[in-house]
Design an enzyme around this catalytic site. Structure first.
Site, PDB file in Angstrom:
ATOM      1  N   HIS A 149       0.843  -1.211   0.000  1.00 29.25           N
ATOM      2  CA  HIS A 149       0.000   0.000   0.000  1.00 29.25           C
ATOM      3  C   HIS A 149       0.863   1.240   0.000  1.00 29.25           C
ATOM      4  O   HIS A 149       1.022   1.858   1.037  1.00 29.25           O
ATOM      5  CB  HIS A 149      -0.917  -0.017   1.228  1.00 29.25           C
ATOM      6  CG  HIS A 149      -2.102   0.880   1.124  1.00 29.25           C
ATOM      7  ND1 HIS A 149      -2.096   2.194   1.533  1.00 29.25           N
ATOM      8  CD2 HIS A 149      -3.345   0.647   0.645  1.00 29.25           C
ATOM      9  CE1 HIS A 149      -3.285   2.726   1.344  1.00 29.25           C
ATOM     10  NE2 HIS A 149      -4.066   1.806   0.811  1.00 29.25           N
TER      11      HIS A 149
ATOM     12  N   GLY B 265      -6.093   4.418   5.320  1.00 31.25           N
ATOM     13  CA  GLY B 265      -7.021   5.188   6.143  1.00 31.25           C
ATOM     14  C   GLY B 265      -7.661   4.351   7.232  1.00 31.25           C
ATOM     15  O   GLY B 265      -7.861   4.817   8.354  1.00 31.25           O
ATOM     16  N   VAL B 266      -7.961   3.109   6.923  1.00 32.37           N
ATOM     17  CA  VAL B 266      -8.605   2.249   7.918  1.00 32.37           C
ATOM     18  C   VAL B 266      -7.689   2.048   9.130  1.00 32.37           C
ATOM     19  O   VAL B 266      -8.169   1.910  10.263  1.00 32.37           O
ATOM     20  CB  VAL B 266      -9.049   0.902   7.289  1.00 32.37           C
ATOM     21  CG1 VAL B 266      -7.868   0.056   6.887  1.00 32.37           C
ATOM     22  CG2 VAL B 266      -9.986   0.152   8.200  1.00 32.37           C
TER      23      VAL B 266
ATOM     24  N   GLU C  29      -8.317   2.943  13.030  1.00 34.94           N
ATOM     25  CA  GLU C  29      -8.035   1.979  14.094  1.00 34.94           C
ATOM     26  C   GLU C  29      -7.122   2.582  15.160  1.00 34.94           C
ATOM     27  O   GLU C  29      -7.325   2.348  16.361  1.00 34.94           O
ATOM     28  CB  GLU C  29      -7.408   0.703  13.516  1.00 34.94           C
ATOM     29  CG  GLU C  29      -7.014  -0.324  14.555  1.00 34.94           C
ATOM     30  CD  GLU C  29      -8.164  -0.909  15.361  1.00 34.94           C
ATOM     31  OE1 GLU C  29      -7.899  -1.406  16.476  1.00 34.94           O
ATOM     32  OE2 GLU C  29      -9.322  -0.891  14.896  1.00 34.94           O
TER      33      GLU C  29
ATOM     34  N   ILE D 233       1.696   4.763   1.481  1.00 30.30           N
ATOM     35  CA  ILE D 233       0.703   5.589   2.164  1.00 30.30           C
ATOM     36  C   ILE D 233       0.046   4.721   3.237  1.00 30.30           C
ATOM     37  O   ILE D 233      -0.384   3.599   2.958  1.00 30.30           O
ATOM     38  CB  ILE D 233      -0.376   6.100   1.185  1.00 30.30           C
ATOM     39  CG1 ILE D 233       0.253   6.949   0.075  1.00 30.30           C
ATOM     40  CG2 ILE D 233      -1.449   6.891   1.925  1.00 30.30           C
ATOM     41  CD1 ILE D 233      -0.700   7.272  -1.068  1.00 30.30           C
TER      42      ILE D 233
END
Length: 145
Positions: free
Chosen positions: A46, A55-56, A60, A52
């Site tokens: 990723h 976002g998840v 978290e 990067i």
């Protein structure tokens, strides 16, 4: 709060423990951080050549910071309780988080009714908002998870 103290509160472990240190915590707020290292496993995919932080995982990290606040300030027996997400709303990603960044995690308690809570969270890098959200969670006995 050091990483060893955090590990006494959260059940998460590498590679899913996403809070490195707690700077401040009180009954309704917490400020903590995650050092984003180039060695994070998720950067392998990723994205290759342009890493990067997903976002998840930012979401978290905010949830884990919120759980630390609740477990240390609002729960009688943190060893017998887990915080589990029940909802996320108004989540926005405003800045990419990349290797070398320090993700500052700030969470504030909105409301608490019995074992249900609402929180707002903001993750920043160098004073710029990377992620912000509203979340709801439930405090449940560990054996029920």
């Amino acid at each position: 709060m050091t990483i060893e103290e955090i590990k006494k509160i959260l059940p998460h472990r590498y590679p899913f423990l996403l809070v490195d240190r707690v700077l401040e915590v009180d009954e309704t707020s917490i400020k903590a951080y995650k050092n984003v290292s180039a060695n994070e496993e998720f950067f392998n995919g990723h994205f290759p050549g342009q890493p990067i932080m997903p976002g998840v995982l930012q979401v978290e990290a905010l949830a884990q910071a919120g759980a630390i606040m609740l477990m240390t300030q609002q729960v009688e027996d943190p060893q017998e309780t887990l915080m589990v997400f029940t909802g996320i709303s108004k989540c926005k990603f405003r800045k990419q988080v990349v290797p070398g960044d320090q993700l500052i995690l700030e969470v504030e308690l909105g409301s608490k009714k019995r074992n249900f809570v609402t929180m707002t969270g903001k993750a920043t890098v160098d004073g710029k908002v990377a992620c912000e959200l509203e979340a709801s969670a439930a405090l449940v006995p560990r054996e029920n998870v």
